[in-house]
Design a protein around this motif. Structure first.
Motif, PDB file in Angstrom:
ATOM      1  N   VAL A 142     -41.912 -47.347  19.931  1.00  0.00           N
ATOM      2  CA  VAL A 142     -41.901 -48.299  18.817  1.00  0.00           C
ATOM      3  C   VAL A 142     -41.478 -47.608  17.525  1.00  0.00           C
ATOM      4  CG1 VAL A 142     -43.320 -49.867  17.429  1.00  0.00           C
ATOM      5  CG2 VAL A 142     -43.635 -49.769  19.909  1.00  0.00           C
ATOM      6  N   LYS A 143     -42.051 -46.425  17.262  1.00  0.00           N
ATOM      7  CA  LYS A 143     -41.678 -45.684  16.055  1.00  0.00           C
ATOM      8  C   LYS A 143     -40.215 -45.225  16.116  1.00  0.00           C
ATOM      9  CE  LYS A 143     -46.228 -43.900  14.786  1.00  0.00           C
ATOM     10  NZ  LYS A 143     -47.039 -42.691  14.630  1.00  0.00           N
ATOM     11  N   ALA A 144     -39.737 -44.897  17.322  1.00  0.00           N
ATOM     12  CA  ALA A 144     -38.351 -44.444  17.470  1.00  0.00           C
ATOM     13  C   ALA A 144     -37.378 -45.607  17.308  1.00  0.00           C
ATOM     14  CB  ALA A 144     -38.158 -43.774  18.826  1.00  0.00           C
ATOM     15  N   LEU A 145     -37.762 -46.795  17.784  1.00  0.00           N
ATOM     16  CA  LEU A 145     -36.870 -47.959  17.695  1.00  0.00           C
ATOM     17  C   LEU A 145     -36.838 -48.577  16.295  1.00  0.00           C
ATOM     18  CD1 LEU A 145     -37.397 -49.877  21.037  1.00  0.00           C
ATOM     19  CD2 LEU A 145     -35.306 -48.800  20.211  1.00  0.00           C
TER      20      LEU A 145
ATOM     21  N   GLY B 235     -33.350 -38.350  19.739  1.00  0.00           N
ATOM     22  CA  GLY B 235     -33.947 -37.417  18.779  1.00  0.00           C
ATOM     23  C   GLY B 235     -35.228 -37.963  18.184  1.00  0.00           C
ATOM     24  N   LEU B 236     -35.240 -39.262  17.859  1.00  0.00           N
ATOM     25  CA  LEU B 236     -36.451 -39.876  17.302  1.00  0.00           C
ATOM     26  C   LEU B 236     -37.562 -39.936  18.338  1.00  0.00           C
ATOM     27  CD1 LEU B 236     -34.865 -42.739  15.171  1.00  0.00           C
ATOM     28  CD2 LEU B 236     -35.970 -40.659  14.334  1.00  0.00           C
ATOM     29  N   LEU B 237     -37.196 -40.148  19.594  1.00  0.00           N
ATOM     30  CA  LEU B 237     -38.212 -40.140  20.654  1.00  0.00           C
ATOM     31  C   LEU B 237     -38.856 -38.758  20.786  1.00  0.00           C
ATOM     32  CD1 LEU B 237     -36.620 -42.332  23.475  1.00  0.00           C
ATOM     33  CD2 LEU B 237     -38.778 -42.748  22.277  1.00  0.00           C
ATOM     34  N   VAL B 238     -38.048 -37.717  20.630  1.00  0.00           N
ATOM     35  CA  VAL B 238     -38.589 -36.354  20.695  1.00  0.00           C
ATOM     36  C   VAL B 238     -39.539 -36.111  19.520  1.00  0.00           C
ATOM     37  CG1 VAL B 238     -37.975 -33.902  20.494  1.00  0.00           C
ATOM     38  CG2 VAL B 238     -36.664 -35.401  22.010  1.00  0.00           C
ATOM     39  N   VAL B 239     -39.149 -36.563  18.330  1.00  0.00           N
ATOM     40  CA  VAL B 239     -39.964 -36.326  17.136  1.00  0.00           C
ATOM     41  C   VAL B 239     -41.237 -37.180  17.146  1.00  0.00           C
ATOM     42  CG1 VAL B 239     -40.028 -36.582  14.621  1.00  0.00           C
ATOM     43  CG2 VAL B 239     -38.022 -35.604  15.720  1.00  0.00           C
ATOM     44  N   TYR B 240     -41.092 -38.491  17.392  1.00  0.00           N
ATOM     45  CA  TYR B 240     -42.237 -39.401  17.276  1.00  0.00           C
ATOM     46  C   TYR B 240     -43.048 -39.530  18.568  1.00  0.00           C
ATOM     47  CZ  TYR B 240     -40.288 -41.012  12.835  1.00  0.00           C
ATOM     48  OH  TYR B 240     -39.823 -41.076  11.555  1.00  0.00           O
TER      49      TYR B 240
END
Length: 153
Positions: free
Chosen positions: A124-127, A115-120
């Motif tokens: 790096v920002k997702a991890l 989900g964070l990969l989709v948003v960001y």
């Protein structure tokens, strides 16, 4: 089975035909509290305060002992035995909630990462929020293990 024993001189017959013949001779008023619908025989083992005294692990052990007894002393042909009751439901419910706990945690972390990969759209920002989650989950498990604290019941 007390009714059968009473009608048969204190012993349980060896064949299902003998048991059926004895059941036919027992008055309906006596059978009513044991037999439901002509197909179901209810035997209450009355474990008393076992739920409070034995806790979940003791109740599970008691259920396993009864299951072993059923395997050791098979019911007559055409008869099946099922252990039921609130204590069995609680054991199965807790088992269902705790089994696969590690896999569910890992799946949750992976879904959050996706989900964070989709948003960001940046690894790096997702991890960055995932790494603290993994540290907390990992350290709490290690601390509980080191202190010999059960993670689940």
């Amino acid at each position: 089975m007390d009714l059968v024993k009473e009608q048969n001189g204190g012993t349980i017959p060896k064949t299902s035909e003998e048991i059926k013949a004895i059941y036919d001779d027992i008055p309906a008023s006596q059978k009513q509290k044991y037999i439901e619908g002509g197909q179901l025989l209810h035997i209450d083992l009355d474990i008393g305060t076992a739920m409070a005294d034995l806790e979940i692990t003791g109740i599970e052990e008691l259920r396993n002992i009864v299951l072993q007894d059923i395997q050791w002393m098979q019911p007559p042909p055409g008869v099946s035995v099922t252990i039921t009751g609130s204590s069995v439901v609680i054991i199965d419910m807790i088992d269902g909630l705790t089994n696969g706990r590690s896999q569910m945690t890992l799946l949750g972390v992976l879904l959050v990462l996706m989900g964070l990969l989709v948003v960001y759209r940046d690894i790096v920002k997702a991890l960055s929020p995932i790494i603290p989650m993994l540290v907390v989950i990992g350290w709490s498990g290690l601390v509980m293990s080191a202190l010999d604290i059960a993670y689940n019941l």
